[in-house]
Design an enzyme around this catalytic site. Sequence first.
Site, PDB file in Angstrom:
ATOM      1  N   GLY A  15      63.217  38.389  75.003  1.00 24.09           N
ATOM      2  CA  GLY A  15      63.066  37.841  73.652  1.00 24.09           C
ATOM      3  C   GLY A  15      63.873  38.619  72.633  1.00 24.09           C
ATOM      4  O   GLY A  15      63.389  38.929  71.551  1.00 24.09           O
ATOM      5  N   ARG A  18      66.151  37.574  68.393  1.00 22.09           N
ATOM      6  CA  ARG A  18      65.734  37.571  66.977  1.00 22.09           C
ATOM      7  C   ARG A  18      64.634  38.594  66.751  1.00 22.09           C
ATOM      8  O   ARG A  18      64.080  39.156  67.689  1.00 22.09           O
ATOM      9  CB  ARG A  18      65.251  36.176  66.565  1.00 22.09           C
ATOM     10  CG  ARG A  18      64.025  35.722  67.315  1.00 22.09           C
ATOM     11  CD  ARG A  18      63.692  34.260  67.080  1.00 22.09           C
ATOM     12  NE  ARG A  18      62.463  33.913  67.801  1.00 22.09           N
ATOM     13  CZ  ARG A  18      61.399  33.329  67.245  1.00 22.09           C
ATOM     14  NH1 ARG A  18      61.405  33.031  65.973  1.00 22.09           N
ATOM     15  NH2 ARG A  18      60.343  33.051  67.961  1.00 22.09           N
ATOM     16  N   VAL A  66      60.830  33.585  80.388  1.00 20.61           N
ATOM     17  CA  VAL A  66      60.034  34.573  81.136  1.00 20.61           C
ATOM     18  C   VAL A  66      58.768  33.982  81.740  1.00 20.61           C
ATOM     19  O   VAL A  66      58.206  34.550  82.681  1.00 20.61           O
ATOM     20  CB  VAL A  66      59.677  35.810  80.264  1.00 20.61           C
ATOM     21  CG1 VAL A  66      60.925  36.557  79.858  1.00 20.61           C
ATOM     22  CG2 VAL A  66      58.821  35.419  79.056  1.00 20.61           C
ATOM     23  N   SER A 144      49.836  43.759  70.314  1.00 20.97           N
ATOM     24  CA  SER A 144      49.642  43.464  68.887  1.00 20.97           C
ATOM     25  C   SER A 144      48.340  44.081  68.413  1.00 20.97           C
ATOM     26  O   SER A 144      47.403  44.263  69.194  1.00 20.97           O
ATOM     27  CB  SER A 144      49.571  41.950  68.684  1.00 20.97           C
ATOM     28  OG  SER A 144      49.116  41.636  67.376  1.00 20.97           O
ATOM     29  N   TYR A 157      46.383  33.908  71.277  1.00 18.59           N
ATOM     30  CA  TYR A 157      47.345  35.004  71.080  1.00 18.59           C
ATOM     31  C   TYR A 157      46.662  36.365  71.294  1.00 18.59           C
ATOM     32  O   TYR A 157      47.187  37.231  71.985  1.00 18.59           O
ATOM     33  CB  TYR A 157      47.922  34.904  69.664  1.00 18.59           C
ATOM     34  CG  TYR A 157      49.035  35.886  69.369  1.00 18.59           C
ATOM     35  CD1 TYR A 157      50.313  35.697  69.892  1.00 18.59           C
ATOM     36  CD2 TYR A 157      48.819  36.992  68.542  1.00 18.59           C
ATOM     37  CE1 TYR A 157      51.341  36.575  69.613  1.00 18.59           C
ATOM     38  CE2 TYR A 157      49.842  37.881  68.256  1.00 18.59           C
ATOM     39  CZ  TYR A 157      51.109  37.669  68.796  1.00 18.59           C
ATOM     40  OH  TYR A 157      52.121  38.555  68.511  1.00 18.59           O
ATOM     41  N   ALA A 159      43.964  36.999  73.040  1.00 22.90           N
ATOM     42  CA  ALA A 159      43.635  37.149  74.463  1.00 22.90           C
ATOM     43  C   ALA A 159      44.863  37.572  75.260  1.00 22.90           C
ATOM     44  O   ALA A 159      44.791  38.449  76.131  1.00 22.90           O
ATOM     45  CB  ALA A 159      43.068  35.839  75.017  1.00 22.90           C
ATOM     46  N   LYS A 161      47.469  39.203  74.181  1.00 24.23           N
ATOM     47  CA  LYS A 161      47.878  40.558  73.809  1.00 24.23           C
ATOM     48  C   LYS A 161      46.882  41.612  74.315  1.00 24.23           C
ATOM     49  O   LYS A 161      47.276  42.723  74.675  1.00 24.23           O
ATOM     50  CB  LYS A 161      48.064  40.651  72.291  1.00 24.23           C
ATOM     51  CG  LYS A 161      49.225  39.808  71.765  1.00 24.23           C
ATOM     52  CD  LYS A 161      50.557  40.216  72.388  1.00 24.23           C
ATOM     53  CE  LYS A 161      51.753  39.558  71.733  1.00 24.23           C
ATOM     54  NZ  LYS A 161      53.040  40.028  72.279  1.00 24.23           N
ATOM     55  N   ILE A 190      54.467  42.609  60.844  1.00 26.40           N
ATOM     56  CA  ILE A 190      55.887  42.957  60.735  1.00 26.40           C
ATOM     57  C   ILE A 190      56.646  41.767  60.154  1.00 26.40           C
ATOM     58  O   ILE A 190      56.422  40.624  60.541  1.00 26.40           O
ATOM     59  CB  ILE A 190      56.473  43.316  62.130  1.00 26.40           C
ATOM     60  CG1 ILE A 190      55.616  44.387  62.822  1.00 26.40           C
ATOM     61  CG2 ILE A 190      57.930  43.763  62.017  1.00 26.40           C
ATOM     62  CD1 ILE A 190      55.482  45.714  62.110  1.00 26.40           C
TER      63      ILE A 190
END
Length: 247
Positions: A15, A18, A66, A144, A157, A159, A161, A190
């Site tokens: 990833g 960007r 991925v 995260s 999300y 779960a 992380k 961020i």
Amino acid sequence: MMNQNLKDKVAVVTGSTRGIGKAIALELAQAGAKIVVTGTNEAKLKSSLEEIQATGTEAIAIKCNVADFNEAKMLIEESVKAFGRIDILVNNAGITRDNLIVRLTEEDWDSVIEVNLKGVFNCTKAVTRTMMKQRYGKIINITSVVGVSGNGGQSNYSASKAGIIGFSKSLAKELATRNINVNCIAPGFIETDMTAELGNSEALLASIPLGRTGKSTEIAKAVGFLSSPDSDYITGQVLHVDGGMVM
């Protein structure tokens, strides 16, 4: 004089077309590492590759989803073919499909788990034999703050992380005898195009003790440290780079 403590090391950053991933690839390139840029968007892959090559390091770009086990395997095989080894794997690729549980679809759940969590498994499994043979490796997984503290509307999300943290700690125990370090970085809020739509609301800034959002480069510096010989005695850890949010 620029710190070249990763000279001749080879880093695969998922990833990396960007945001945080691109900042990480640039940071490792500036430290002397050879870089494998990955992503799913061909135009962004090309521009990221050019930007990284402009630092003077060797780099290649490989298109890879991925979440696909065979594509992740191919990514690692092609990287080894190009550079002969892989010293650093940064599992950064991730997506969000935010919604409250009552509105969250099965597809939204599955796609986030497949990219964010299964993607980490796919790439890590593919690279492990190479690193074990070398008796050297640094695996850095981007989790995260919400993988630790949770967040309403982000059950999928969070779960994914949180899963990365458990996976990384187990792996750190498995691979320690082969001189492979496995660590996580848990970013807070961020500034990237992924978070742009959320804006810098007063409520958000109030939840951050340092009173500001973070920059991609601040995550990249932490990855640079965990990729370097300076972190050789650190494994199985979660480094929070979040302005104090997790407190």
